[in-house]
Design a protein around this motif. Structure first.
Motif, PDB file in Angstrom:
ATOM      1  N   PHE A  92       0.842  -1.202   0.000  1.00 18.67           N
ATOM      2  CA  PHE A  92       0.000   0.000   0.000  1.00 18.67           C
ATOM      3  C   PHE A  92       0.876   1.251   0.000  1.00 18.67           C
ATOM      4  O   PHE A  92       2.006   1.236   0.482  1.00 18.67           O
ATOM      5  CB  PHE A  92      -0.873   0.037   1.257  1.00 18.67           C
ATOM      6  CG  PHE A  92      -1.522  -1.260   1.616  1.00 18.67           C
ATOM      7  CD1 PHE A  92      -2.711  -1.640   1.007  1.00 18.67           C
ATOM      8  CD2 PHE A  92      -0.961  -2.102   2.555  1.00 18.67           C
ATOM      9  CE1 PHE A  92      -3.317  -2.845   1.334  1.00 18.67           C
ATOM     10  CE2 PHE A  92      -1.552  -3.306   2.895  1.00 18.67           C
ATOM     11  CZ  PHE A  92      -2.738  -3.680   2.279  1.00 18.67           C
ATOM     12  N   PRO A  93       0.349   2.372  -0.501  1.00 18.98           N
ATOM     13  CA  PRO A  93       1.077   3.645  -0.399  1.00 18.98           C
ATOM     14  C   PRO A  93       1.094   4.102   1.049  1.00 18.98           C
ATOM     15  O   PRO A  93       0.137   3.876   1.793  1.00 18.98           O
ATOM     16  CB  PRO A  93       0.259   4.596  -1.278  1.00 18.98           C
ATOM     17  CG  PRO A  93      -1.128   4.019  -1.252  1.00 18.98           C
ATOM     18  CD  PRO A  93      -0.955   2.529  -1.182  1.00 18.98           C
ATOM     19  N   GLU A 113       7.737   5.252  -0.202  1.00 18.48           N
ATOM     20  CA  GLU A 113       7.295   4.829   1.127  1.00 18.48           C
ATOM     21  C   GLU A 113       6.073   3.925   0.950  1.00 18.48           C
ATOM     22  O   GLU A 113       5.094   4.312   0.312  1.00 18.48           O
ATOM     23  CB  GLU A 113       6.932   6.060   1.957  1.00 18.48           C
ATOM     24  CG  GLU A 113       7.119   5.869   3.439  1.00 18.48           C
ATOM     25  CD  GLU A 113       7.106   7.192   4.208  1.00 18.48           C
ATOM     26  OE1 GLU A 113       6.869   7.152   5.429  1.00 18.48           O
ATOM     27  OE2 GLU A 113       7.326   8.252   3.581  1.00 18.48           O
ATOM     28  N   VAL A 114       6.153   2.715   1.486  1.00 18.84           N
ATOM     29  CA  VAL A 114       5.059   1.754   1.337  1.00 18.84           C
ATOM     30  C   VAL A 114       4.733   1.108   2.678  1.00 18.84           C
ATOM     31  O   VAL A 114       5.510   1.179   3.631  1.00 18.84           O
ATOM     32  CB  VAL A 114       5.416   0.643   0.317  1.00 18.84           C
ATOM     33  CG1 VAL A 114       5.662   1.219  -1.061  1.00 18.84           C
ATOM     34  CG2 VAL A 114       6.620  -0.168   0.790  1.00 18.84           C
ATOM     35  N   ALA A 115       3.564   0.481   2.735  1.00 17.01           N
ATOM     36  CA  ALA A 115       3.148  -0.279   3.913  1.00 17.01           C
ATOM     37  C   ALA A 115       2.740  -1.672   3.449  1.00 17.01           C
ATOM     38  O   ALA A 115       2.364  -1.867   2.289  1.00 17.01           O
ATOM     39  CB  ALA A 115       1.973   0.408   4.615  1.00 17.01           C
ATOM     40  N   THR A 116       2.815  -2.638   4.354  1.00 20.85           N
ATOM     41  CA  THR A 116       2.420  -4.005   4.031  1.00 20.85           C
ATOM     42  C   THR A 116       1.796  -4.671   5.240  1.00 20.85           C
ATOM     43  O   THR A 116       2.095  -4.295   6.381  1.00 20.85           O
ATOM     44  CB  THR A 116       3.630  -4.836   3.550  1.00 20.85           C
ATOM     45  OG1 THR A 116       3.216  -6.185   3.293  1.00 20.85           O
ATOM     46  CG2 THR A 116       4.737  -4.862   4.608  1.00 20.85           C
ATOM     47  N   ASN A 117       0.949  -5.640   4.996  1.00 22.89           N
ATOM     48  CA  ASN A 117       0.372  -6.386   6.109  1.00 22.89           C
ATOM     49  C   ASN A 117       1.294  -7.514   6.575  1.00 22.89           C
ATOM     50  O   ASN A 117       0.972  -8.233   7.518  1.00 22.89           O
ATOM     51  CB  ASN A 117      -0.995  -6.970   5.717  1.00 22.89           C
ATOM     52  CG  ASN A 117      -0.905  -7.914   4.532  1.00 22.89           C
ATOM     53  OD1 ASN A 117      -0.196  -7.658   3.569  1.00 22.89           O
ATOM     54  ND2 ASN A 117      -1.622  -9.022   4.598  1.00 22.89           N
ATOM     55  N   GLY A 118       2.427  -7.666   5.935  1.00 23.61           N
ATOM     56  CA  GLY A 118       3.401  -8.683   6.326  1.00 23.61           C
ATOM     57  C   GLY A 118       4.481  -8.126   7.231  1.00 23.61           C
ATOM     58  O   GLY A 118       4.530  -6.922   7.497  1.00 23.61           O
ATOM     59  N   SER A 144      -9.071  -0.599  -1.069  1.00 23.67           N
ATOM     60  CA  SER A 144      -8.651  -0.108  -2.382  1.00 23.67           C
ATOM     61  C   SER A 144      -7.372   0.694  -2.189  1.00 23.67           C
ATOM     62  O   SER A 144      -6.974   1.019  -1.066  1.00 23.67           O
ATOM     63  CB  SER A 144      -9.736   0.791  -2.987  1.00 23.67           C
ATOM     64  OG  SER A 144      -9.798   2.034  -2.292  1.00 23.67           O
ATOM     65  N   TYR A 145      -6.741   1.014  -3.305  1.00 27.26           N
ATOM     66  CA  TYR A 145      -5.499   1.796  -3.277  1.00 27.26           C
ATOM     67  C   TYR A 145      -5.714   3.125  -2.555  1.00 27.26           C
ATOM     68  O   TYR A 145      -4.934   3.531  -1.695  1.00 27.26           O
ATOM     69  CB  TYR A 145      -5.091   2.029  -4.733  1.00 27.26           C
ATOM     70  CG  TYR A 145      -3.646   2.362  -4.959  1.00 27.26           C
ATOM     71  CD1 TYR A 145      -2.638   1.573  -4.436  1.00 27.26           C
ATOM     72  CD2 TYR A 145      -3.293   3.468  -5.737  1.00 27.26           C
ATOM     73  CE1 TYR A 145      -1.303   1.870  -4.679  1.00 27.26           C
ATOM     74  CE2 TYR A 145      -1.967   3.769  -5.986  1.00 27.26           C
ATOM     75  CZ  TYR A 145      -0.977   2.972  -5.451  1.00 27.26           C
ATOM     76  OH  TYR A 145       0.329   3.276  -5.681  1.00 27.26           O
ATOM     77  N   LYS A 146      -6.819   3.805  -2.875  1.00 25.40           N
ATOM     78  CA  LYS A 146      -7.102   5.105  -2.268  1.00 25.40           C
ATOM     79  C   LYS A 146      -7.500   4.965  -0.801  1.00 25.40           C
ATOM     80  O   LYS A 146      -7.101   5.780   0.038  1.00 25.40           O
ATOM     81  CB  LYS A 146      -8.222   5.817  -3.044  1.00 25.40           C
ATOM     82  CG  LYS A 146      -8.491   7.233  -2.542  1.00 25.40           C
ATOM     83  CD  LYS A 146      -9.538   7.934  -3.393  1.00 25.40           C
ATOM     84  CE  LYS A 146      -9.799   9.342  -2.878  1.00 25.40           C
ATOM     85  NZ  LYS A 146     -10.839  10.030  -3.676  1.00 25.40           N
ATOM     86  N   ASP A 147      -8.295   3.928  -0.475  1.00 23.50           N
ATOM     87  CA  ASP A 147      -8.671   3.692   0.923  1.00 23.50           C
ATOM     88  C   ASP A 147      -7.422   3.592   1.802  1.00 23.50           C
ATOM     89  O   ASP A 147      -7.346   4.201   2.870  1.00 23.50           O
ATOM     90  CB  ASP A 147      -9.460   2.378   1.061  1.00 23.50           C
ATOM     91  CG  ASP A 147     -10.863   2.475   0.489  1.00 23.50           C
ATOM     92  OD1 ASP A 147     -11.355   3.605   0.313  1.00 23.50           O
ATOM     93  OD2 ASP A 147     -11.462   1.421   0.231  1.00 23.50           O
ATOM     94  N   ALA A 148      -6.466   2.798   1.340  1.00 21.88           N
ATOM     95  CA  ALA A 148      -5.244   2.579   2.108  1.00 21.88           C
ATOM     96  C   ALA A 148      -4.454   3.877   2.266  1.00 21.88           C
ATOM     97  O   ALA A 148      -3.904   4.156   3.342  1.00 21.88           O
ATOM     98  CB  ALA A 148      -4.381   1.520   1.429  1.00 21.88           C
ATOM     99  N   ALA A 149      -4.400   4.667   1.198  1.00 24.00           N
ATOM    100  CA  ALA A 149      -3.666   5.942   1.267  1.00 24.00           C
ATOM    101  C   ALA A 149      -4.300   6.879   2.294  1.00 24.00           C
ATOM    102  O   ALA A 149      -3.595   7.519   3.086  1.00 24.00           O
ATOM    103  CB  ALA A 149      -3.646   6.599  -0.115  1.00 24.00           C
ATOM    104  N   LEU A 151      -6.246   6.019   4.873  1.00 22.50           N
ATOM    105  CA  LEU A 151      -6.092   5.459   6.216  1.00 22.50           C
ATOM    106  C   LEU A 151      -4.681   5.714   6.737  1.00 22.50           C
ATOM    107  O   LEU A 151      -4.489   6.057   7.907  1.00 22.50           O
ATOM    108  CB  LEU A 151      -6.389   3.959   6.193  1.00 22.50           C
ATOM    109  CG  LEU A 151      -6.809   3.306   7.509  1.00 22.50           C
ATOM    110  CD1 LEU A 151      -7.927   4.084   8.189  1.00 22.50           C
ATOM    111  CD2 LEU A 151      -7.234   1.865   7.266  1.00 22.50           C
ATOM    112  N   ASP A 152      -3.688   5.576   5.872  1.00 23.88           N
ATOM    113  CA  ASP A 152      -2.317   5.875   6.292  1.00 23.88           C
ATOM    114  C   ASP A 152      -2.159   7.357   6.597  1.00 23.88           C
ATOM    115  O   ASP A 152      -1.461   7.733   7.539  1.00 23.88           O
ATOM    116  CB  ASP A 152      -1.322   5.459   5.211  1.00 23.88           C
ATOM    117  CG  ASP A 152       0.117   5.616   5.681  1.00 23.88           C
ATOM    118  OD1 ASP A 152       0.637   4.681   6.309  1.00 23.88           O
ATOM    119  OD2 ASP A 152       0.710   6.699   5.448  1.00 23.88           O
ATOM    120  N   PHE A 153      -2.817   8.207   5.793  1.00 29.17           N
ATOM    121  CA  PHE A 153      -2.747   9.655   6.019  1.00 29.17           C
ATOM    122  C   PHE A 153      -3.312  10.009   7.402  1.00 29.17           C
ATOM    123  O   PHE A 153      -2.769  10.861   8.105  1.00 29.17           O
ATOM    124  CB  PHE A 153      -3.528  10.383   4.924  1.00 29.17           C
ATOM    125  CG  PHE A 153      -3.368  11.872   4.933  1.00 29.17           C
ATOM    126  CD1 PHE A 153      -2.195  12.462   4.508  1.00 29.17           C
ATOM    127  CD2 PHE A 153      -4.396  12.687   5.379  1.00 29.17           C
ATOM    128  CE1 PHE A 153      -2.039  13.851   4.520  1.00 29.17           C
ATOM    129  CE2 PHE A 153      -4.258  14.072   5.400  1.00 29.17           C
ATOM    130  CZ  PHE A 153      -3.070  14.648   4.966  1.00 29.17           C
TER     131      PHE A 153
END
Length: 249
Positions: A92-93, A113-118, A144-149, A151-153
């Motif tokens: 994810f972004p 910069e990325v995030a992962t569930n692993g 989704s790609y945007k959802d993850a962005a 949530l990270d924001f």
């Protein structure tokens, strides 16, 4: 006669694979991208092109065609990584990359910069300089790609935004107005840190979402806790959702 035919077919396949890669520009390639050509012949062609330096081998059956940038040869970007089968881990972004994707930043960061569930991501694929945030909840897998962005924001408290606090909140709300963003994030909110649930509550109340949804978020918070909302402290109902007071000098 049969040997000559096989050799000719292999040569034609190798030429087709190379032409396809050169025409495709910067991207990740997998064996499945060249169906219905014979698996073995395609694998041989890709391996040969890798030895020639035209593409880079990332893993078994996985190759990357780079391009030259001011920082040297490019690495797979977030959209490329998102589609890769990295040991069933999602990508994810995150951080500055998420802010850039959402329009809170206009500058491309030197480091992805990325995030992962692993617990990790292979450096061979994501690059040595990439900043990796690990162990995101498994619920992120469905985002989704945007959802993850977004949530990270929220996790970053909006601090990756180049805009003022007021402008940041205004732009964030625009994203929520444009789609079913709140409902999508509400579904995974329970696995998020309390401050993120509090921010979602404040956003939901400002957007006038049903009280039953907001009440679910409210009941998940310790009423004695106070949360650092960062730049999102200017949300209309931030204080009601237990945001810490904004310090002024």
């Amino acid at each position: 006669m049969e040997k000559k035919k096989i050799s000719k077919d292999t040569t034609n396949i190798a030429k087709t694979v190379r032409n396809q890669i050169e025409a495709g520009g910067e991207r990740v390639w997998r064996l499945s991208d060249f169906e219905p050509m014979p698996f073995t012949a395609v694998a041989q062609a890709l391996s040969r092109l890798s030895r020639m330096g035209l593409i880079q081998r990332l893993g078994k059956g996985l190759y990357y065609r780079s391009k030259l940038t001011i920082f040297g040869q490019s690495r797979p970007n977030i959209s490329h990584l998102r589609s890769l089968p990295i040991q069933r881990k999602a990508v994810f972004p995150a951080g500055s990359s998420a802010a850039n994707l959402l329009g809170f930043s206009t500058q491309n960061a030197a480091k992805i910069e990325v995030a992962t569930n692993g617990p990790s991501l292979p450096r061979l694929i994501v690059g040595k300089e990439t900043i990796i945030h690990t162990r995101r909840p498994d619920s992120w897998q469905e985002l989704s790609y945007k959802d993850a962005a977004i949530l990270d924001f929220l996790r970053q408290r909006g601090m990756t935004s180049e805009l003022s606090a007021e402008e940041t909140v205004s732009k964030l709300l625009e994203h929520f107005y444009e789609s079913d963003q709140f409902v999508s994030l509400f579904k995974v909110a329970i696995s998020e840190p309390p401050r993120v649930r509090a921010m979602l509550g404040a956003i939901g109340e400002q957007l006038e979402f049903p009280e039953n949804l907001l009440d679910t978020l409210r009941k998940s918070l310790n009423p004695l806790s106070r949360f650092d909302f960062g730049k999102l402290v200017t949300l209309k109902y931030a204080k009601k959702w237990q945001a810490k007071e904004l310090k002024t000098s």
